[in-house]
Design a protein around this motif. Structure first.
Motif, PDB file in Angstrom:
ATOM      1  N   ARG A   1      -7.812  14.622   3.265  1.00  0.00           N
ATOM      2  CA  ARG A   1      -8.203  15.831   2.278  1.00  0.00           C
ATOM      3  C   ARG A   1      -8.072  15.572   0.796  1.00  0.00           C
ATOM      4  NH1 ARG A   1      -9.454  20.313   5.574  1.00  0.00           N
ATOM      5  NH2 ARG A   1     -10.181  19.267   7.223  1.00  0.00           N
ATOM      6  N   MET A   2      -7.134  14.492   0.552  1.00  0.00           N
ATOM      7  CA  MET A   2      -6.987  14.277  -1.053  1.00  0.00           C
ATOM      8  C   MET A   2      -7.715  13.044  -1.430  1.00  0.00           C
ATOM      9  SD  MET A   2      -2.857  14.484  -1.545  1.00  0.00           S
ATOM     10  CE  MET A   2      -2.196  13.391  -0.319  1.00  0.00           C
ATOM     11  N   GLY A   3      -8.406  12.692  -0.597  1.00  0.00           N
ATOM     12  CA  GLY A   3      -9.245  11.231  -0.867  1.00  0.00           C
ATOM     13  C   GLY A   3      -8.224  10.162  -1.245  1.00  0.00           C
ATOM     14  N   ALA A   4      -6.915  10.068  -0.524  1.00  0.00           N
ATOM     15  CA  ALA A   4      -5.931   8.873  -0.742  1.00  0.00           C
ATOM     16  C   ALA A   4      -6.001   8.052   0.549  1.00  0.00           C
ATOM     17  CB  ALA A   4      -4.720   9.533  -0.789  1.00  0.00           C
ATOM     18  N   GLU A   5      -5.809   6.523   0.288  1.00  0.00           N
ATOM     19  CA  GLU A   5      -5.532   5.721   1.124  1.00  0.00           C
ATOM     20  C   GLU A   5      -4.444   6.202   2.160  1.00  0.00           C
ATOM     21  OE1 GLU A   5      -7.476   3.564   2.157  1.00  0.00           O
ATOM     22  OE2 GLU A   5      -8.523   2.949   0.573  1.00  0.00           O
ATOM     23  N   LEU A   6      -4.546   5.949   3.439  1.00  0.00           N
ATOM     24  CA  LEU A   6      -3.529   6.088   4.454  1.00  0.00           C
ATOM     25  C   LEU A   6      -2.990   4.601   4.641  1.00  0.00           C
ATOM     26  CD1 LEU A   6      -2.005   7.934   6.518  1.00  0.00           C
ATOM     27  CD2 LEU A   6      -3.509   7.480   7.943  1.00  0.00           C
ATOM     28  N   VAL A   7      -1.615   4.352   4.100  1.00  0.00           N
ATOM     29  CA  VAL A   7      -1.255   2.981   4.218  1.00  0.00           C
ATOM     30  C   VAL A   7       0.029   3.003   5.319  1.00  0.00           C
ATOM     31  CG1 VAL A   7      -1.903   2.565   1.901  1.00  0.00           C
ATOM     32  CG2 VAL A   7       0.505   3.142   2.380  1.00  0.00           C
ATOM     33  N   GLU A   8       0.295   1.619   5.577  1.00  0.00           N
ATOM     34  CA  GLU A   8       1.364   1.579   6.468  1.00  0.00           C
ATOM     35  C   GLU A   8       2.274   0.540   5.670  1.00  0.00           C
ATOM     36  OE1 GLU A   8       0.350   0.183  10.514  1.00  0.00           O
ATOM     37  OE2 GLU A   8      -1.077   2.192  10.580  1.00  0.00           O
ATOM     38  N   GLY A   9       3.688   0.405   5.804  1.00  0.00           N
ATOM     39  CA  GLY A   9       4.442  -0.541   5.222  1.00  0.00           C
ATOM     40  C   GLY A   9       3.815  -1.806   4.745  1.00  0.00           C
ATOM     41  N   PRO A  10       3.364  -2.608   5.948  1.00  0.00           N
ATOM     42  CA  PRO A  10       2.858  -3.846   5.722  1.00  0.00           C
ATOM     43  C   PRO A  10       1.426  -3.982   4.619  1.00  0.00           C
ATOM     44  CG  PRO A  10       3.310  -3.582   7.997  1.00  0.00           C
ATOM     45  CD  PRO A  10       3.518  -2.307   7.243  1.00  0.00           C
ATOM     46  N   ASP A  11       0.933  -2.787   4.525  1.00  0.00           N
ATOM     47  CA  ASP A  11      -0.259  -2.789   3.484  1.00  0.00           C
ATOM     48  C   ASP A  11       0.150  -2.943   2.149  1.00  0.00           C
ATOM     49  OD1 ASP A  11      -1.990  -2.374   5.707  1.00  0.00           O
ATOM     50  OD2 ASP A  11      -2.009  -0.293   5.653  1.00  0.00           O
ATOM     51  N   LEU A  12       1.387  -2.623   1.748  1.00  0.00           N
ATOM     52  CA  LEU A  12       2.004  -2.648   0.465  1.00  0.00           C
ATOM     53  C   LEU A  12       2.561  -4.023   0.340  1.00  0.00           C
ATOM     54  CD1 LEU A  12       3.423   1.074   0.341  1.00  0.00           C
ATOM     55  CD2 LEU A  12       1.180   0.247  -0.505  1.00  0.00           C
ATOM     56  N   VAL A  13       2.827  -4.367  -0.998  1.00  0.00           N
ATOM     57  CA  VAL A  13       3.466  -5.492  -1.347  1.00  0.00           C
ATOM     58  C   VAL A  13       4.147  -5.237  -2.827  1.00  0.00           C
ATOM     59  CG1 VAL A  13       1.550  -6.503  -2.099  1.00  0.00           C
ATOM     60  CG2 VAL A  13       3.147  -7.949  -1.688  1.00  0.00           C
ATOM     61  N   VAL A  14       5.143  -5.554  -3.102  1.00  0.00           N
ATOM     62  CA  VAL A  14       5.825  -5.400  -4.341  1.00  0.00           C
ATOM     63  C   VAL A  14       5.898  -6.629  -5.058  1.00  0.00           C
ATOM     64  CG1 VAL A  14       7.956  -4.793  -5.622  1.00  0.00           C
ATOM     65  CG2 VAL A  14       7.383  -3.334  -3.458  1.00  0.00           C
ATOM     66  N   ASP A  15       5.504  -6.712  -6.258  1.00  0.00           N
ATOM     67  CA  ASP A  15       5.328  -8.053  -7.038  1.00  0.00           C
ATOM     68  C   ASP A  15       6.567  -8.468  -7.850  1.00  0.00           C
ATOM     69  OD1 ASP A  15       5.301  -6.759  -9.329  1.00  0.00           O
ATOM     70  OD2 ASP A  15       3.253  -7.122  -9.757  1.00  0.00           O
ATOM     71  N   LYS A  16       6.644  -9.602  -8.479  1.00  0.00           N
ATOM     72  CA  LYS A  16       7.667  -9.949  -9.124  1.00  0.00           C
ATOM     73  C   LYS A  16       8.149  -9.140 -10.466  1.00  0.00           C
ATOM     74  CE  LYS A  16       5.990 -13.877 -11.592  1.00  0.00           C
ATOM     75  NZ  LYS A  16       4.477 -13.948 -11.039  1.00  0.00           N
ATOM     76  N   HIS A  17       7.036  -8.514 -11.066  1.00  0.00           N
ATOM     77  CA  HIS A  17       7.278  -7.491 -11.861  1.00  0.00           C
ATOM     78  C   HIS A  17       7.833  -6.080 -11.241  1.00  0.00           C
ATOM     79  CE1 HIS A  17       5.478 -10.499 -14.364  1.00  0.00           C
ATOM     80  NE2 HIS A  17       4.529 -10.544 -13.520  1.00  0.00           N
ATOM     81  N   ASP A  18       8.076  -6.010 -10.012  1.00  0.00           N
ATOM     82  CA  ASP A  18       8.669  -4.756  -9.342  1.00  0.00           C
ATOM     83  C   ASP A  18       7.484  -3.575  -9.363  1.00  0.00           C
ATOM     84  OD1 ASP A  18      11.136  -6.013  -8.829  1.00  0.00           O
ATOM     85  OD2 ASP A  18      12.039  -5.082 -10.778  1.00  0.00           O
ATOM     86  N   LYS A  19       6.428  -4.127  -9.358  1.00  0.00           N
ATOM     87  CA  LYS A  19       5.292  -3.167  -9.243  1.00  0.00           C
ATOM     88  C   LYS A  19       4.735  -3.227  -7.800  1.00  0.00           C
ATOM     89  CE  LYS A  19       4.091  -2.297 -13.880  1.00  0.00           C
ATOM     90  NZ  LYS A  19       3.733  -3.062 -15.019  1.00  0.00           N
ATOM     91  N   VAL A  20       4.193  -2.000  -7.471  1.00  0.00           N
ATOM     92  CA  VAL A  20       3.683  -1.914  -6.038  1.00  0.00           C
ATOM     93  C   VAL A  20       2.330  -2.035  -6.004  1.00  0.00           C
ATOM     94  CG1 VAL A  20       3.647  -0.495  -3.976  1.00  0.00           C
ATOM     95  CG2 VAL A  20       5.487  -0.347  -5.535  1.00  0.00           C
ATOM     96  N   HIS A  21       1.853  -2.820  -4.977  1.00  0.00           N
ATOM     97  CA  HIS A  21       0.284  -2.956  -4.777  1.00  0.00           C
ATOM     98  C   HIS A  21      -0.205  -3.006  -3.273  1.00  0.00           C
ATOM     99  CE1 HIS A  21      -0.078  -5.144  -8.556  1.00  0.00           C
ATOM    100  NE2 HIS A  21       1.123  -5.560  -8.521  1.00  0.00           N
ATOM    101  N   MET A  22      -1.492  -2.435  -3.157  1.00  0.00           N
ATOM    102  CA  MET A  22      -1.869  -2.336  -1.658  1.00  0.00           C
ATOM    103  C   MET A  22      -2.752  -3.682  -1.472  1.00  0.00           C
ATOM    104  SD  MET A  22      -4.041   1.015  -1.430  1.00  0.00           S
ATOM    105  CE  MET A  22      -5.077   1.536  -2.878  1.00  0.00           C
ATOM    106  N   ARG A  23      -2.831  -4.030  -0.253  1.00  0.00           N
ATOM    107  CA  ARG A  23      -3.534  -5.237   0.104  1.00  0.00           C
ATOM    108  C   ARG A  23      -4.944  -4.539   0.399  1.00  0.00           C
ATOM    109  NH1 ARG A  23       0.074  -9.258   1.456  1.00  0.00           N
ATOM    110  NH2 ARG A  23       2.152  -8.233   2.091  1.00  0.00           N
ATOM    111  N   THR A  24      -5.814  -4.798  -0.282  1.00  0.00           N
ATOM    112  CA  THR A  24      -7.419  -4.356   0.031  1.00  0.00           C
ATOM    113  C   THR A  24      -8.382  -5.447   0.292  1.00  0.00           C
ATOM    114  OG1 THR A  24      -8.554  -4.040  -2.275  1.00  0.00           O
ATOM    115  CG2 THR A  24      -6.945  -2.473  -1.653  1.00  0.00           C
ATOM    116  N   ILE A  25      -9.510  -4.970   0.298  1.00  0.00           N
ATOM    117  CA  ILE A  25     -10.546  -6.230   0.583  1.00  0.00           C
ATOM    118  C   ILE A  25     -10.764  -6.718  -0.666  1.00  0.00           C
ATOM    119  CG2 ILE A  25     -11.527  -5.555   2.739  1.00  0.00           C
ATOM    120  CD1 ILE A  25     -13.887  -4.245   1.153  1.00  0.00           C
ATOM    121  N   ARG A  26     -10.731  -5.998  -2.117  1.00  0.00           N
ATOM    122  CA  ARG A  26     -10.818  -6.367  -3.228  1.00  0.00           C
ATOM    123  C   ARG A  26      -9.822  -7.221  -3.773  1.00  0.00           C
ATOM    124  NH1 ARG A  26     -15.322  -3.619  -4.869  1.00  0.00           N
ATOM    125  NH2 ARG A  26     -15.615  -2.106  -3.388  1.00  0.00           N
ATOM    126  N   GLY A  27      -8.796  -7.371  -3.033  1.00  0.00           N
ATOM    127  CA  GLY A  27      -7.558  -7.993  -3.528  1.00  0.00           C
ATOM    128  C   GLY A  27      -6.479  -6.863  -3.733  1.00  0.00           C
TER     129      GLY A  27
END
Lengths: 499, 309
Positions: free
Chosen positions: A262-288
């Motif tokens: 309903r919000m048009g948001a991705e539904l993610v699970e823990g392993p879909d997310l990754v925190v980089d060395k700058h402490d920013k959160v990313h999700m793994r998508t087919i675009r990177g």
């Protein structure tokens, strides 16, 4: 061949034997729909008259149509039983529960007042702890609580708000007073069922919607989105918002998927997310990797980040907590919010409201007894048959003693439990919960219910018009949880002055 | 689109295709066993070879007879390539992507799984084999039809397409490999039935009619091999499947490396005169192609499904 006329057929007449309400008797309880035998409350007169015109058979066929729609739409919840997950159709009773808009306005203000104060309390606890220093809430109560997260000390989330989505349970006692029974400040669920109940009842009872001013509820997903967007650390027009679910085996997975959709948001699970060395959160998508701004997490604190909490968690994402502490990602609700919805802290909420807002609570608490207090404990143990005893940290109605319905053996067990670990228990007098007519078999019967409105707080406040009404389907039962045989009703906030 | 979701869609499609292909295989073995004299029949143990399941079967208590092998391929949960295992995996992948799939396809996958699971504790009797296996094939076809006819043909759908096409290509090459090995080892008594065996091969891929229409020649081994490997028109032919994957990849982001690999495989296929391939050459060529298919699967995984970022 003049004069031979065919006899006109008798026009079909709808049988007039409607439901006359004469055998509907809520007894000593406050009924939400009926004020005296056969008479509807002001806001419910339309409904009562409508049902009066319907035969039991037609009522039942409407209920069957609703059940079928629920199955077709796949509205389900998951229960755990014998180690297996079973998807069950959501139980909804078609007779709505009605509250007059004028009463609701007062409750709405009370809910906002309550959440505002609770958020100030949480922020204080994790920063200056002024309320503890001033002795309004005992320090040891907070520091001994398993929900107090040391790791959150010093955090300053956006707008200084911690619990952004709150579901407070309201109950009405015999004299008609509404009380707050408990606050759910962590990951309250049920809002999707509120929305689906409305969708169903619009399908089943369209005439009633045409003729009365029922406040709409459908804007919740966009209000939720707006609130989440107000937590975004990057000021952009289209922040990346995700809903984080523990996965398909969670009992509320349906709701997680529903809200994401309903919000048009991705539904993610823990392993879909990754925190980089700058402490920013990313999700793994087919675009990177794509940066995530706000996470509406439906994963409990314990499992959120194996770096900080439960190290065995497979449901969380390592580094999430770090990213949140640095202000690189918004988390709703913030970790540590649970410190304020502990059932013991509940008893201090009126004092908390007074302390931060210098106001009296608009909605009262149910009188409560803390077993850790010797005098209270004696009172509780002496009156166990008339008490509801709750453990401080369970939800879903597990581990409770409902005095009036308990056996002697259960009371003995609880006496031992309370004596052994008094900090863990609180008790409230068993309330005469209000009732509403509910279709049971082929007649309407009074059944007890509660109400869970949902309150949002980010930059602004929002309260759903009504909420999720849960109803105990068994005669006399006070347990409304769907995992334990509870059902639900659509909730109408009705403007009686509009027509 | 999340990589995890893409991964589940890709495997959903692969497993559905695997269930369908395995049903086709059992059915053809069953039918040719009714047609041919015992000496010329393709042994049931050859079915295990096509499925690459000899060693798994060896661990089961049963002897390698018809009844046991059919059960093993149909309903043995310990066999990862059985129909029930493929459907279990397909259902699990679908269950976790329900929110983006057309809702009726979930119902179809779920009820197909349940209907096979209900039959899985007793052997698949000869009398009901045809109906049951055809049911599996038809339902799988319905599901693919539903996906192609009602899903947005967006990135998500490309992963479904690539999964089906790669699995199909894999099965087609396996079948050719085993059939050609069978023929080379066939005794003199079997020779008159050579054509019938190739007809069965075509039938197992629902390719008999298409072959007659496309090749306009009687069934003979070189033409069949060429048709099944190189055709750009028959949707179960290796060449067609590879082009299907290529056209999906072109619609996806970051497809450079994967497309390069795919085009090199296509170039190799195009440069080969498949009608000339027989015996050991054919076997070697198919081995190479199988390795290529694995590499393509690998690069799809690396690029989109679980990028090591």
């Amino acid at each position: 061949m003049a004069g031979s006329r065919i006899k006109a057929p008798t026009p079909y007449q709808r049988p007039t034997t409607g439901y006359d309400w004469s055998d509907y008797d809520p007894g000593e309880f406050y009924d939400e729909i009926i004020s005296s035998p056969g008479n509807g409350r002001a806001a419910a007169r339309g409904l009562v008259a409508y049902i009066r015109k319907m035969s039991a058979k037609r009522l039942i066929s409407r209920q069957q149509a609703a059940d079928l729609a629920i199955k077709e739409m796949g509205i389900s919840f998951t229960v755990y039983s014998d180690g297996e997950n079973i998807d069950r159709a959501w139980p909804m009773d078609i007779i709505p529960r009605i509250i007059a808009l004028r009463e609701w306005k007062g409750l709405e203000a009370g809910l906002i007042q309550r959440l505002t104060a609770l958020n100030m309390f949480i922020d204080d606890i994790y920063n200056k702890q002024q309320i503890l220093k001033d002795g309004v809430v005992p320090k040891e109560l907070i520091l001994s609580s398993p929900d107090f997260l040391e790791a959150c000390m010093g955090a300053k989330p956006p707008h200084r708000v911690w619990s952004h989505i709150c579901g407070s349970d309201l109950v009405r006692d015999g004299d008609g007073t509404m009380y707050v029974l408990e606050d759910n400040l962590r990951v309250p669920s049920g809002v999707s069922y509120m929305l689906e109940n409305r969708a169903i009842s619009k399908r089943i009872l369209p005439q009633l919607f045409e003729n009365s001013a029922i406040q709409p509820v459908d804007d919740y997903p966009s209000q939720l989105f707006e609130m989440l967007a107000s937590l975004s650390p990057r000021k952009s027009d289209s922040p990346e918002i995700v809903v984080m679910t523990p996965g398909v085996f969670n009992s509320a997975y349906f709701e997680h998927a529903y809200l994401a959709q309903r919000m048009g948001a991705e539904l993610v699970e823990g392993p879909d997310l990754v925190v980089d060395k700058h402490d920013k959160v990313h999700m793994r998508t087919i675009r990177g990797l794509e940066q995530v701004d706000v996470i509406y997490r439906r994963v409990n604190d314990d499992f959120l980040d194996p770096e900080v909490f439960n190290p065995d968690s497979m449901l969380g994402t390592a580094g999430l907590f770090r990213a949140w502490r640095k202000g690189n990602v918004g988390l709703a609700n913030a970790p540590g919010s649970g410190v304020a919805d502990d059932k013991i802290i509940y008893t201090y909420v009126p004092a908390i409201i007074k302390y931060y807002l210098d106001q009296d609570p608009l909605i009262p608490n149910v009188p409560s007894y803390l077993c850790v207090n010797k005098q209270h404990q004696q009172h509780v143990l002496a009156n166990l048959e008339n008490m509801v005893v709750k453990p401080a940290n369970e939800s879903g109605g597990y581990g409770m003693l409902i005095g009036p319905a308990s056996t002697k053996k259960e009371r003995q067990e609880f006496t031992a439990l309370i004596k052994k670990n008094p900090r863990n228990y609180m008790a409230q007098p068993a309330l005469a919960l209000s009732t509403a007519p509910t279709l049971c078999g082929n007649s309407l019967q009074p059944r007890h219910l509660d109400l869970r409105p949902f309150v949002l707080q980010g930059k602004n406040h929002y309260v759903t018009a009504g909420g999720l009404t849960r109803v105990a389907l068994r005669k006399g039962s006070l347990v409304v949880n769907s995992s334990q045989g509870g059902g639900s009703k659509d909730t109408w906030i009705l403007d009686t002055e509009a027509n | 689109m999340l990589s995890r979701v893409a991964e589940r869609l890709y495997w959903l499609a692969r497993y559905l295709e695997r269930a369908e292909d395995t049903a086709r295989l059992i059915l053809v073995w069953h039918q040719s066993s009714l047609d041919m004299p015992r000496k010329a029949q393709p042994g049931w143990d050859r079915l295990l070879e096509v499925l690459g399941a000899q060693s798994t079967f060896a661990q089961t208590p049963g002897v390698a007879n018809e009844k046991n092998i059919v059960s093993f391929a149909f309903s043995e949960r310990g066999n990862p390539s059985s129909i029930i295992s493929a459907l279990t995996a397909a259902r699990e992948n679908m269950r976790t992507t329900r929110e983006i799939m057309p809702s009726e396809t979930w119902v179809q996958v779920n009820s197909l799984y349940l209907s096979v699971a209900r039959r899985s504790n007793k052997p698949l009797a000869k009398g009901s084999r045809h109906a049951v296996l055809n049911g599996v094939i038809n339902t799988c076809q319905q599901i693919s039809g539903n996906l192609s006819g009602t899903m947005n043909h967006d990135a998500a759908y490309q992963f479904v397409r690539m999964g089906s096409a790669l699995e199909r290509a894999d099965m087609t090459t396996r079948i050719i490999d085993v059939a050609s090995a069978d023929l080379t080892s066939m005794s003199d008594e079997g020779l008159p039935y050579q054509n019938m065996l190739w007809i069965s091969v075509l039938r197992s891929l629902s390719a008999y009619q298409s072959y007659r229409l496309g090749v306009r020649a009687r069934v003979n081994p070189p033409d069949v091999v060429e048709f099944l490997l190189a055709s750009n028109e028959f949707p179960r032919a290796l060449g067609y499947c590879l082009r299907e994957v290529e056209s999906s990849m072109k619609l996806l982001p970051r497809s450079g490396r994967a497309l390069k690999l795919l085009r090199s495989v296509l170039a190799e296929l195009d440069a080969t005169d498949c009608s000339e391939l027989a015996g050991d050459d054919l076997h070697q060529f198919i081995d190479d192609m199988q390795l290529h298919l694995q590499a393509i699967g690998g690069i799809i995984t690396e690029t989109w499904l679980s990028p090591d970022q």
